[in-house]
Design a protein around this motif. Structure first.
Motif, PDB file in Angstrom:
ATOM      1  N   VAL A   1       0.829  -1.222   0.000  1.00  0.00           N
ATOM      2  CA  VAL A   1       0.000   0.000   0.000  1.00  0.00           C
ATOM      3  C   VAL A   1       0.860   1.268   0.000  1.00  0.00           C
ATOM      4  CG1 VAL A   1      -2.176  -0.890   0.933  1.00  0.00           C
ATOM      5  CG2 VAL A   1      -0.371  -0.099   2.500  1.00  0.00           C
ATOM      6  N   ARG A   2       1.943   1.239   0.725  1.00  0.00           N
ATOM      7  CA  ARG A   2       2.789   2.429   0.778  1.00  0.00           C
ATOM      8  C   ARG A   2       3.411   2.726  -0.597  1.00  0.00           C
ATOM      9  NH1 ARG A   2       6.133   5.673   4.360  1.00  0.00           N
ATOM     10  NH2 ARG A   2       7.839   6.374   3.064  1.00  0.00           N
ATOM     11  N   LYS A   3       3.892   1.671  -1.235  1.00  0.00           N
ATOM     12  CA  LYS A   3       4.487   1.865  -2.566  1.00  0.00           C
ATOM     13  C   LYS A   3       3.428   2.290  -3.582  1.00  0.00           C
ATOM     14  CE  LYS A   3       7.846  -0.701  -4.309  1.00  0.00           C
ATOM     15  NZ  LYS A   3       9.000   0.223  -4.374  1.00  0.00           N
ATOM     16  N   ALA A   4       2.216   1.760  -3.428  1.00  0.00           N
ATOM     17  CA  ALA A   4       1.127   2.135  -4.351  1.00  0.00           C
ATOM     18  C   ALA A   4       0.829   3.632  -4.249  1.00  0.00           C
ATOM     19  CB  ALA A   4      -0.129   1.310  -4.041  1.00  0.00           C
ATOM     20  N   GLY A   5       0.815   4.146  -3.037  1.00  0.00           N
ATOM     21  CA  GLY A   5       0.571   5.569  -2.835  1.00  0.00           C
ATOM     22  C   GLY A   5       1.661   6.420  -3.465  1.00  0.00           C
ATOM     23  N   GLU A   6       2.882   5.973  -3.309  1.00  0.00           N
ATOM     24  CA  GLU A   6       4.031   6.709  -3.852  1.00  0.00           C
ATOM     25  C   GLU A   6       4.017   6.678  -5.379  1.00  0.00           C
ATOM     26  OE1 GLU A   6       4.960   7.612  -0.889  1.00  0.00           O
ATOM     27  OE2 GLU A   6       6.368   9.081  -1.675  1.00  0.00           O
ATOM     28  N   GLU A   7       3.754   5.512  -5.927  1.00  0.00           N
ATOM     29  CA  GLU A   7       3.712   5.371  -7.388  1.00  0.00           C
ATOM     30  C   GLU A   7       2.565   6.186  -7.985  1.00  0.00           C
ATOM     31  OE1 GLU A   7       5.271   4.748  -9.898  1.00  0.00           O
ATOM     32  OE2 GLU A   7       4.178   3.667 -11.445  1.00  0.00           O
ATOM     33  N   SER A   8       1.474   6.270  -7.250  1.00  0.00           N
ATOM     34  CA  SER A   8       0.342   7.054  -7.726  1.00  0.00           C
ATOM     35  C   SER A   8       0.725   8.533  -7.826  1.00  0.00           C
ATOM     36  CB  SER A   8      -0.840   6.864  -6.776  1.00  0.00           C
ATOM     37  OG  SER A   8      -1.910   7.677  -7.159  1.00  0.00           O
ATOM     38  N   LEU A   9       1.477   9.011  -6.856  1.00  0.00           N
ATOM     39  CA  LEU A   9       1.925  10.413  -6.896  1.00  0.00           C
ATOM     40  C   LEU A   9       2.888  10.673  -8.040  1.00  0.00           C
ATOM     41  CD1 LEU A   9       2.591  11.677  -3.294  1.00  0.00           C
ATOM     42  CD2 LEU A   9       1.112  12.683  -5.004  1.00  0.00           C
ATOM     43  N   ARG A  10       3.687   9.665  -8.369  1.00  0.00           N
ATOM     44  CA  ARG A  10       4.569   9.796  -9.530  1.00  0.00           C
ATOM     45  C   ARG A  10       3.750   9.761 -10.813  1.00  0.00           C
ATOM     46  NH1 ARG A  10       6.145   7.539 -13.851  1.00  0.00           N
ATOM     47  NH2 ARG A  10       4.807   5.740 -13.398  1.00  0.00           N
ATOM     48  N   TRP A  11       2.877   8.772 -10.895  1.00  0.00           N
ATOM     49  CA  TRP A  11       2.119   8.516 -12.130  1.00  0.00           C
ATOM     50  C   TRP A  11       1.151   9.652 -12.454  1.00  0.00           C
ATOM     51  CZ3 TRP A  11      -3.246   7.033 -12.714  1.00  0.00           C
ATOM     52  CH2 TRP A  11      -3.562   6.606 -14.019  1.00  0.00           C
ATOM     53  N   ASP A  12       0.542  10.223 -11.414  1.00  0.00           N
ATOM     54  CA  ASP A  12      -0.409  11.320 -11.640  1.00  0.00           C
ATOM     55  C   ASP A  12      -0.319  12.283 -10.463  1.00  0.00           C
ATOM     56  OD1 ASP A  12      -2.396  12.971 -12.460  1.00  0.00           O
ATOM     57  OD2 ASP A  12      -4.002  11.480 -12.445  1.00  0.00           O
TER      58      ASP A  12
ATOM     59  N   GLY B   1       3.491  18.143   4.931  1.00  0.00           N
ATOM     60  CA  GLY B   1       2.448  17.205   5.349  1.00  0.00           C
ATOM     61  C   GLY B   1       2.565  15.835   4.705  1.00  0.00           C
ATOM     62  N   GLN B   2       3.712  15.554   4.129  1.00  0.00           N
ATOM     63  CA  GLN B   2       3.807  14.307   3.359  1.00  0.00           C
ATOM     64  C   GLN B   2       3.513  13.055   4.184  1.00  0.00           C
ATOM     65  OE1 GLN B   2       8.122  13.268   2.246  1.00  0.00           O
ATOM     66  NE2 GLN B   2       8.249  15.453   2.565  1.00  0.00           N
ATOM     67  N   MET B   3       3.889  13.058   5.465  1.00  0.00           N
ATOM     68  CA  MET B   3       3.599  11.868   6.274  1.00  0.00           C
ATOM     69  C   MET B   3       2.098  11.732   6.538  1.00  0.00           C
ATOM     70  SD  MET B   3       6.220  10.195   6.298  1.00  0.00           S
ATOM     71  CE  MET B   3       5.433   8.859   7.176  1.00  0.00           C
ATOM     72  N   ILE B   4       1.441  12.886   6.691  1.00  0.00           N
ATOM     73  CA  ILE B   4      -0.014  12.874   6.868  1.00  0.00           C
ATOM     74  C   ILE B   4      -0.675  12.305   5.612  1.00  0.00           C
ATOM     75  CG2 ILE B   4      -2.058  14.300   7.321  1.00  0.00           C
ATOM     76  CD1 ILE B   4      -0.109  16.392   8.573  1.00  0.00           C
ATOM     77  N   ALA B   5      -0.238  12.817   4.465  1.00  0.00           N
ATOM     78  CA  ALA B   5      -0.800  12.378   3.187  1.00  0.00           C
ATOM     79  C   ALA B   5      -0.577  10.881   2.981  1.00  0.00           C
ATOM     80  CB  ALA B   5      -0.165  13.172   2.046  1.00  0.00           C
ATOM     81  N   ARG B   6       0.631  10.422   3.286  1.00  0.00           N
ATOM     82  CA  ARG B   6       0.939   8.996   3.107  1.00  0.00           C
ATOM     83  C   ARG B   6       0.061   8.136   4.003  1.00  0.00           C
ATOM     84  NH1 ARG B   6       6.754  10.572   2.968  1.00  0.00           N
ATOM     85  NH2 ARG B   6       7.347  10.502   0.769  1.00  0.00           N
TER      86      ARG B   6
END
Ligand code: 4MI
Length: 407
Positions: free
Chosen positions: A278-289, A357-362
């Protein structure tokens, strides 16, 4: 290095000129259709619609973000140059300032939204995410934007800040204006400004000490002021930053990762097989879009980019979303792949202004994804996917989905 020469419109000679308007509706709804035309002509291009410089390649975008001494934020991170135009609101003491002021305010806010304070909120956020997803999954179908991606941050973030209950719906109206205001005075901004008067007044009032609960981040900002870290007026404006940045960003971050998983069902399958992704999915989503697609900087000095000299005191538009899909940096950049190495993505920016706020967002994203992955076997789009045009955010308005509960 050839000298820069100016022609009539102020465009330097040795620079590719691009006629695209990155703030026009078609662009904002699907920026990815235009990014090659911004990246390919060169490391820096001239946007003739606005007479500004722009960079859309990963290398240059990241370099500019980390070079805060050359690429200033203090004249605004939107198109408007605060040295020439009155800002629409008193400038942010975090986003729209440079060191040394920036470093003082940043450290105050960093201590307010500390890892320790997040640790205490985590159990509440986890159970609220689980309860919300549970209820929606039982419905069988829902709007993943309004019912989930908006509902969840609104359930937890205003409480964490300690905001008054009354009028919280103003938060999203206000944020839409904040992000439109980084762009030109187009129809989006004008219309947004008309609806924002009331929301701005509410935000100003909500940030006052007497309207805050005593146990939230808001009160903590004022306690920092009591301890001499800043003035009471600065505290109020710092709190305004949390309200500006803390809701619309995570709303669209969560909506986008859900959308991505519906568009790449094999990635959803992978996530179900290994929920620790889930953590990697969130990060990849921010990269992808990337939720925040663009920010401006202003040059503090003349700066050479490839064969171009950008003069000092000049606005430069940085395309974070294009950098995150630059094929010079990313293999198969348009592919959403939750197992890829996203290290170095600029979805949260880079350097001293990198998202506070990146930790909050994650965490918000992870809690929602974890609950979804546990409770649904499948999630599919079940109606028209609608976007909401915004001068800065790549935003979703509606994502109707149907879900199959886990057996
Ligand atoms: C990156 S989004 C954002 C950050 C900070 C502020 C607004 C938006 C602010 O007002 O400080």
């Amino acid at each position: 290095m050839t000298n820069l020469q100016s022609i009539g419109d102020g465009a330097p000679l040795l620079i590719p000129k691009v006629d695209i308007d990155p703030f026009e509706e078609q662009f904002l709804l699907n920026p990815y259709a235009y990014h090659d035309a911004l990246r390919d002509p060169g490391p820096v291009v001239w946007l003739s619609r606005y007479n500004i410089f722009a960079m859309a390649r990963y290398e240059e975008v990241r370099s500019a973000l980390i070079d805060h001494e050359t690429f200033l934020s203090g004249r605004g991170v939107g198109l408007s140059d605060f040295a020439k135009e009155e800002p629409w609101r008193p400038p942010s003491l975090l986003l729209e300032v440079d060191p040394p002021l920036h470093d003082r305010t940043r450290s105050i806010m960093q201590s307010v939204v500390s890892p320790a304070s997040l640790k205490t909120l985590e159990p509440v956020w986890t159970s609220k995410a689980a309860a919300l997803v549970d209820q929606l999954v039982k419905q069988g179908g829902f709007d993943a934007v309004s019912d989930l991606s908006e509902a969840f941050p609104m359930l937890i973030f205003p409480d964490a800040v300690g905001l008054m209950e009354e009028g919280r719906e103003n938060l999203l109206v206000y944020a839409a204006t904040v992000f439109n205001a980084f762009g030109p005075r187009n129809r989006l901004l004008t219309e947004s400004m008309n609806t924002a008067r009331e929301a701005s007044a509410w935000v100003a009032s909500a940030c006052k000490r007497e309207n805050l609960r005593e146990d939230g981040w808001g009160a903590a900002v004022y306690e920092a002021a009591d301890n001499g870290a800043c003035t009471q007026e600065e505290a109020q404006r710092l709190l305004r930053s949390l309200l500006s940045a803390g809701v619309d960003t995570t709303v669209n971050g969560i909506a986008t990762v859900i959308y991505a998983l519906t568009q790449f069902p094999e990635q959803w399958k992978k996530l179900r097989e290994n929920p620790r992704l889930v953590r990697k999915a969130g990060e990849e989503s921010l990269r992808w879009d990337s939720t925040v697609q663009t920010f401006f900087r202003t040059t503090a000095r003349e700066v050479a980019i490839g064969d171009t000299l950008i003069p000092k005191h000049t606005k430069v538009l940085l395309f974070l979303g294009a950098a995150n899909r630059d094929p010079r940096k990313w293999e198969n950049p348009d592919r959403f792949d939750i197992t890829r190495n996203t290290s170095g993505h600029v979805g949260f920016g880079a350097g001293i202004h990198q998202c506070l706020g990146q930790m909050i967002a994650r965490l918000e994203t992870q809690f929602i994804l974890s609950a979804l992955v546990e409770k649904c076997q499948a999630i599919i789009v079940d109606g028209p996917v609608l976007r909401r045009a915004n001068n800065t955010l790549h935003a979703l308005k509606s994502l109707p989905v149907r879900v199959t509960p886990s057996s």
